[in-house]
Design an enzyme around this catalytic site. Structure first.
Site, PDB file in Angstrom:
ATOM      1  N   HIS A   1      58.051  93.349  50.535  1.00 18.15           N
ATOM      2  CA  HIS A   1      58.466  92.076  49.929  1.00 18.15           C
ATOM      3  C   HIS A   1      58.089  92.083  48.451  1.00 18.15           C
ATOM      4  CE1 HIS A   1      59.631  88.121  49.212  1.00 18.15           C
ATOM      5  NE2 HIS A   1      59.023  87.477  50.193  1.00 18.15           N
ATOM      6  N   PHE A  61      58.175  80.010  49.002  1.00 16.31           N
ATOM      7  CA  PHE A  61      57.152  78.988  49.199  1.00 16.31           C
ATOM      8  C   PHE A  61      57.539  77.727  48.412  1.00 16.31           C
ATOM      9  CE2 PHE A  61      53.110  81.747  50.122  1.00 16.31           C
ATOM     10  CZ  PHE A  61      53.657  82.122  51.330  1.00 16.31           C
ATOM     11  N   HIS A 114      66.697  87.561  54.107  1.00 16.24           N
ATOM     12  CA  HIS A 114      65.380  87.457  53.472  1.00 16.24           C
ATOM     13  C   HIS A 114      64.395  88.294  54.280  1.00 16.24           C
ATOM     14  CE1 HIS A 114      62.382  85.841  50.839  1.00 16.24           C
ATOM     15  NE2 HIS A 114      61.728  85.228  51.812  1.00 16.24           N
ATOM     16  N   LYS A 135      63.797  94.737  53.238  1.00 14.72           N
ATOM     17  CA  LYS A 135      62.342  94.627  53.047  1.00 14.72           C
ATOM     18  C   LYS A 135      61.592  95.517  54.031  1.00 14.72           C
ATOM     19  CE  LYS A 135      62.080  89.960  51.040  1.00 14.72           C
ATOM     20  NZ  LYS A 135      63.509  89.560  51.041  1.00 14.72           N
ATOM     21  N   GLU A 180      65.152  82.218  60.020  1.00 10.21           N
ATOM     22  CA  GLU A 180      66.357  82.710  59.362  1.00 10.21           C
ATOM     23  C   GLU A 180      67.430  83.073  60.380  1.00 10.21           C
ATOM     24  OE1 GLU A 180      67.720  85.642  55.704  1.00 10.21           O
ATOM     25  OE2 GLU A 180      65.798  86.008  56.694  1.00 10.21           O
ATOM     26  N   CYS A 239      59.545  83.346  45.920  1.00  8.90           N
ATOM     27  CA  CYS A 239      60.312  84.508  46.380  1.00  8.90           C
ATOM     28  C   CYS A 239      61.816  84.319  46.263  1.00  8.90           C
ATOM     29  CB  CYS A 239      59.937  84.831  47.815  1.00  8.90           C
ATOM     30  SG  CYS A 239      58.162  85.114  48.012  1.00  8.90           S
TER      31      CYS A 239
END
Length: 414
Positions: free
Chosen positions: A343, A402, A305, A338, A316, A165
């Site tokens: 996402h 990830f 994010h 998002k 975050e 991502c």
């Protein structure tokens, strides 16, 4: 870095909210959700997760010959369309420029999942002779960069960065570096993804990473809200055009903003979970600020994010506090778009970089929609539910992938 100044001159978006730049931006400013019940999978009712952000309004033939598009995986279709939009928006004329000084870093987190899935099923049912010769070239993540390069004749640096991502953000940051180092004058960069398909929906559902609010799709993505239960998968692409300042000025280009800073770090912690102390995500933000020659107090807005997962949003929030310091962190506007786009995985960083450029252009911080119940672990100013008109001279955009991949871009007013 003490290299050349890099500016943003073109933006291209394919998204569930809209696939035309200004229409997309109007939707984002006004809190429009692109999430709905999945229409592209006939058997979606068999899945625990039945919602996603799908592309529904893209006029493919406006950007790609229909015969060519039929051979391509959707991630390449979305990415090439967004690249055409961005290059048109920039006003670049490939016939009147040094194409050996123009390059591409267009990426995907997963690549051609749909063609791989389709061809696997064909092979199982009909044997190896049923497999298309297009399988390998259409599934590899770097093929999008190849398509863009071939279409425009750009012969400079040409590759992709695959970091889940964070792919789109890494791609833009590395493209920025290439221009700073003097290896190119123009770079087309960003990401694309098309994983709303059997393997993508089933795989993320098995991880229990995605929201199961099937009865209320538009409210399912709720970053930083106490009742968040996972992210919502989406597809699309975000591609931007970067140029050296001198190249852009020489041709009289319209400049959105300066691409001023870039930071990237690794958690070295877990393959899917963010590090609990958020040290490296914070360090990535610090590096981007330092790279831009700025200080934490210069930051006006952060496009987070903000995935709507319990661990990401908590981590975050902590990272922002560590990067800016508690006092400043509470003063900065932070939002997760998002909440509207879902996402978009490897495309997210490209789309969110474009949003950051538009936020600076128009002095508007887009909202975090679906923010109704505050979470004690997420206590910053998330621009809840309604856009905010405010002066934005410097903005950050975060992407976390990830594998522990962290990337942050810093854009500032030109």
């Amino acid at each position: 870095m003490n290299g050349r100044k890099v500016v943003v001159t073109g933006l291209g978006i394919v998204s569930p909210v809209a696939s035309e730049l200004e229409q997309f931006w109007e939707g984002i400013k006004n809190g429009k959700s692109g999430i709905a019940h999945v229409q592209g999978m006939d058997d979606i009712d068999q899945y625990a997760v039945q919602i996603a952000g799908e592309i529904r309004d893209l006029d493919v033939e406006r950007y790609i010959d229909a015969k060519d598009a039929r051979k391509m995986d959707p991630f390449s279709v979305f990415g090439l369309a967004a690249a055409v939009m961005a290059i048109e928006d920039s006003g670049l004329d490939p016939s009147n420029m040094d194409c050996e000084r123009a390059g591409i870093i267009a990426s995907s987190g997963i690549g051609g999942m749909q063609i791989m899935q389709e061809q696997c099923l064909r092979a199982y049912k009909g044997g190896p002779r049923r497999v298309s010769p297009q399988l390998i070239p259409q599934m590899i993540t770097n093929i999008l960069s190849g398509y863009i390069s071939i279409k425009y004749g750009f012969k400079g640096p040409n590759f992709c960065v695959t970091s889940a991502c964070a792919s789109g953000t890494h791609s833009i940051g590395e493209a920025m570096r290439i221009i700073q180092y003097g290896d190119a004058d123009v770079m087309v960069a960003g990401g694309s993804e098309a994983s709303v398909a059997m393997l993508g929906v089933a795989g993320f559902s098995a991880l229990r990473a995605t929201s199961r609010r099937n009865d209320d799709p538009e409210a399912a993505s709720r970053p930083f809200d106490k009742d968040r239960d996972g992210f919502v998968m989406s597809e699309g692409a975000g591609i931007i055009v970067l140029e050296s300042e001198e190249h852009a000025l020489a041709r009289g280009a319209r400049i959105y903003c300066e691409a001023a800073g870039y930071g990237r770090t690794g958690d070295a912690y877990h393959i899917t979970a963010p590090a609990e102390e958020a040290e490296q995500a914070a360090r990535g933000m610090k590096l981007a600020i330092q790279d831009a020659g700025l200080r934490p107090e210069d930051i006006d807005y952060i496009n987070a994010h903000g995935t709507s997962t319990p661990l990401n949003d908590k981590g975050e929030t902590l990272a922002i506090k560590k990067a800016l310091g508690d006092e400043l962190a509470y003063k900065v506007a932070v939002s997760s778009t998002k909440s509207m786009t879902g996402h978009m995985l490897g495309a997210a960083g490209g789309v969110e970089a474009a949003i950051m450029a538009l936020a600076i252009r128009d002095n508007v911080a887009p909202p975090t929609i679906n923010y109704t119940t505050p979470d004690p672990d997420c206590d910053l100013d998330y621009v809840p539910n309604i856009k905010r008109e405010m002066e934005i001279n410097v903005a950050l955009s975060n992407s976390l992938g990830f594998g522990g991949h962290n990337a942050t871009l810093c854009f500032k007013r030109y």
